[in-house]
Design a protein around this motif. Structure first.
Motif, short mmCIF file in Angstrom:
data_model
loop_
_atom_site.label_atom_id
_atom_site.label_comp_id
_atom_site.label_asym_id
_atom_site.label_seq_id
_atom_site.Cartn_x
_atom_site.Cartn_y
_atom_site.Cartn_z
N GLY A 1 1.96 -44.87 -2.93
CA GLY A 1 1.33 -46.14 -3.26
C GLY A 1 0.39 -46.04 -4.43
O GLY A 1 0.59 -45.27 -5.36
N GLU A 2 -0.70 -46.82 -4.37
CA GLU A 2 -1.63 -46.94 -5.49
C GLU A 2 -2.76 -45.92 -5.47
O GLU A 2 -3.56 -45.87 -6.39
CB GLU A 2 -2.23 -48.35 -5.50
CG GLU A 2 -1.21 -49.47 -5.64
CD GLU A 2 -0.49 -49.40 -6.98
OE1 GLU A 2 -1.11 -48.97 -7.96
OE2 GLU A 2 0.69 -49.78 -7.02
N ALA A 3 -2.85 -45.16 -4.41
CA ALA A 3 -4.00 -44.25 -4.26
C ALA A 3 -3.79 -43.00 -5.12
O ALA A 3 -2.93 -42.17 -4.82
CB ALA A 3 -4.17 -43.86 -2.80
N GLY B 1 -11.57 -31.67 -2.63
CA GLY B 1 -11.67 -32.46 -1.41
C GLY B 1 -10.68 -33.60 -1.30
O GLY B 1 -10.78 -34.40 -0.39
N VAL B 2 -9.72 -33.67 -2.22
CA VAL B 2 -8.73 -34.76 -2.21
C VAL B 2 -9.45 -36.10 -2.11
O VAL B 2 -9.26 -36.87 -1.18
CB VAL B 2 -7.71 -34.59 -1.07
CG1 VAL B 2 -6.50 -35.51 -1.29
CG2 VAL B 2 -7.22 -33.16 -0.99
N ILE B 3 -10.30 -36.36 -3.07
CA ILE B 3 -11.07 -37.60 -3.10
C ILE B 3 -10.34 -38.61 -3.98
O ILE B 3 -10.04 -38.33 -5.14
CB ILE B 3 -12.49 -37.35 -3.67
CG1 ILE B 3 -13.25 -36.39 -2.74
CG2 ILE B 3 -13.25 -38.65 -3.82
CD1 ILE B 3 -14.62 -36.01 -3.26
N PRO B 4 -10.03 -39.78 -3.47
CA PRO B 4 -9.33 -40.78 -4.28
C PRO B 4 -10.26 -41.39 -5.33
O PRO B 4 -11.49 -41.45 -5.14
CB PRO B 4 -8.89 -41.82 -3.26
CG PRO B 4 -9.88 -41.70 -2.16
CD PRO B 4 -10.25 -40.24 -2.10
N GLU B 5 -9.70 -41.82 -6.42
CA GLU B 5 -10.48 -42.48 -7.47
C GLU B 5 -10.81 -43.91 -7.05
O GLU B 5 -9.93 -44.66 -6.65
CB GLU B 5 -9.69 -42.47 -8.77
CG GLU B 5 -9.45 -41.08 -9.34
CD GLU B 5 -8.72 -41.13 -10.67
OE1 GLU B 5 -8.37 -42.25 -11.10
OE2 GLU B 5 -8.50 -40.07 -11.26
N TRP C 1 -11.73 -48.61 -0.43
CA TRP C 1 -12.11 -47.25 -0.06
C TRP C 1 -13.51 -46.96 -0.57
O TRP C 1 -13.87 -47.35 -1.68
CB TRP C 1 -11.12 -46.25 -0.67
CG TRP C 1 -11.18 -44.89 -0.03
CD1 TRP C 1 -11.82 -43.78 -0.50
CD2 TRP C 1 -10.58 -44.51 1.21
NE1 TRP C 1 -11.66 -42.74 0.35
CE2 TRP C 1 -10.89 -43.14 1.42
CE3 TRP C 1 -9.82 -45.17 2.17
CZ2 TRP C 1 -10.46 -42.43 2.54
CZ3 TRP C 1 -9.39 -44.47 3.28
CH2 TRP C 1 -9.70 -43.13 3.45
N VAL C 2 -14.30 -46.27 0.25
CA VAL C 2 -15.67 -45.94 -0.12
C VAL C 2 -15.64 -44.79 -1.12
O VAL C 2 -15.00 -43.76 -0.88
CB VAL C 2 -16.49 -45.56 1.13
CG1 VAL C 2 -17.91 -45.18 0.71
CG2 VAL C 2 -16.50 -46.71 2.11
N GLY C 3 -16.31 -44.94 -2.23
CA GLY C 3 -16.33 -43.91 -3.25
C GLY C 3 -16.86 -42.58 -2.73
O GLY C 3 -17.87 -42.54 -2.02
N GLY C 4 -16.18 -41.49 -3.05
CA GLY C 4 -16.59 -40.16 -2.62
C GLY C 4 -16.09 -39.76 -1.25
O GLY C 4 -16.29 -38.63 -0.83
N THR C 5 -15.44 -40.68 -0.53
CA THR C 5 -14.91 -40.37 0.80
C THR C 5 -13.53 -39.74 0.65
O THR C 5 -12.62 -40.36 0.10
CB THR C 5 -14.80 -41.63 1.66
OG1 THR C 5 -16.09 -42.24 1.76
CG2 THR C 5 -14.29 -41.29 3.05
N PRO C 6 -13.36 -38.51 1.11
CA PRO C 6 -12.05 -37.84 0.92
C PRO C 6 -11.02 -38.36 1.90
O PRO C 6 -11.34 -38.91 2.96
CB PRO C 6 -12.36 -36.37 1.18
CG PRO C 6 -13.52 -36.40 2.13
CD PRO C 6 -14.33 -37.62 1.75
N PHE C 7 -9.77 -38.19 1.52
CA PHE C 7 -8.67 -38.47 2.45
C PHE C 7 -8.69 -37.41 3.55
O PHE C 7 -9.14 -36.29 3.35
CB PHE C 7 -7.33 -38.40 1.73
CG PHE C 7 -7.00 -39.64 0.95
CD1 PHE C 7 -6.93 -40.88 1.56
CD2 PHE C 7 -6.73 -39.56 -0.40
CE1 PHE C 7 -6.62 -42.01 0.84
CE2 PHE C 7 -6.41 -40.68 -1.13
CZ PHE C 7 -6.36 -41.93 -0.51
#
Length: 238
Positions: free
Chosen positions: A57-59, A65-69, A91-97
């Motif tokens: 998808g878009e993530a 830490g596999v942190i999404p942008e 998604w909360v910034g800095g929260t890793p998957f």
């Protein structure tokens, strides 16, 4: 007449018997260990199970830490995500998957049912049971090779059965973790914030080297089949 003295078995025969016995023992041990591992996995003895996943998808994500942008989030390096990241409302910034990067992405399994746990650990127990079953199937083949009879009747059939076992074990070790990953994502059997649907997907991950074993055994089976026919024709001419 002088009494007949029993002759000691040739050293080559003794050595061949030892090789056959070792192959048989290794086969039994591998099957037993694989079954024990499968049973322990099903009852939840192992807590560090993982299943293969991939980002979808878009993530988009970056290490560590596999942190999404996330748009507008400043990462530890000071870089700020632009319009290519997720919305802060998603998604909360800095929260890793809830995944780990071990050269490939995996998701840890927590409190899964017996079937999902068994499927997640399939590469281990399927590999052990498959390897042991192959060794046990090839014990007569090793015995005939040691007796300098590589084209003994039944050799090709046993090699073909061994190739089939290797193929089944390979498929189980690849497909069952993929199915387990589907259950883990569907039932949220992982630690961390719920990931929206479509961001993480199961990944069908298959090692390439078992395919070489399948091809090798299948090729030996074909060659042995031809050798058996040639040996039968030769015997008919004598």
């Amino acid at each position: 007449m002088p009494a007949m003295q029993s002759e000691a078995p040739p050293r080559q025969t003794v050595g061949a018997g030892i090789v056959v016995a070792v192959v048989a023992l290794l086969g039994v041990a591998a099957v037993a260990l694989g079954l024990v591992y499968a049973a322990q996995s099903a009852v939840g003895v192992y807590r560090a199970q993982t299943v293969p996943v991939r980002m979808a998808g878009e993530a988009t994500w970056t290490e560590p830490g596999v942190i999404p942008e996330v748009e507008g989030y400043e990462d530890p390096t000071g870089a700020i995500s632009s319009g290519h990241g997720l919305s802060p409302s998603e998604w909360v910034g800095g929260t890793p998957f809830p995944v780990r990067n071990t050269g490939s992405l995996v998701m840890e399994v927590f409190e899964a049912d017996a079937l999902t746990s068994l499927e997640a650990d399939a590469p281990w127990w399927a590999g052990l049971v498959g390897a042991g079953a192959i060794l046990l199937t090839l014990v007569p083949v090793v015995r005939s090779y040691a007796a300098a009879e590589p084209f003994a009747p039944g050799t090709a059939r046993r090699l073909g059965i061994a190739a089939a076992i290797a193929l089944v074990a390979w498929v189980c070790a690849s497909v069952l973790p993929f199915h387990a990953a589907s259950a883990v994502l569907a039932d949220h059997l992982y630690s961390g914030p719920p990931v929206p649907d479509g961001w993480v997907a199961p990944h069908l991950r298959a090692a390439w080297w078992p395919g070489l074993i399948v091809l090798l055994l299948a090729g030996l089976a074909v060659a042995s089949r031809r050798g058996e026919r040639l040996a039968a024709e030769t015997d008919g001419l004598v």
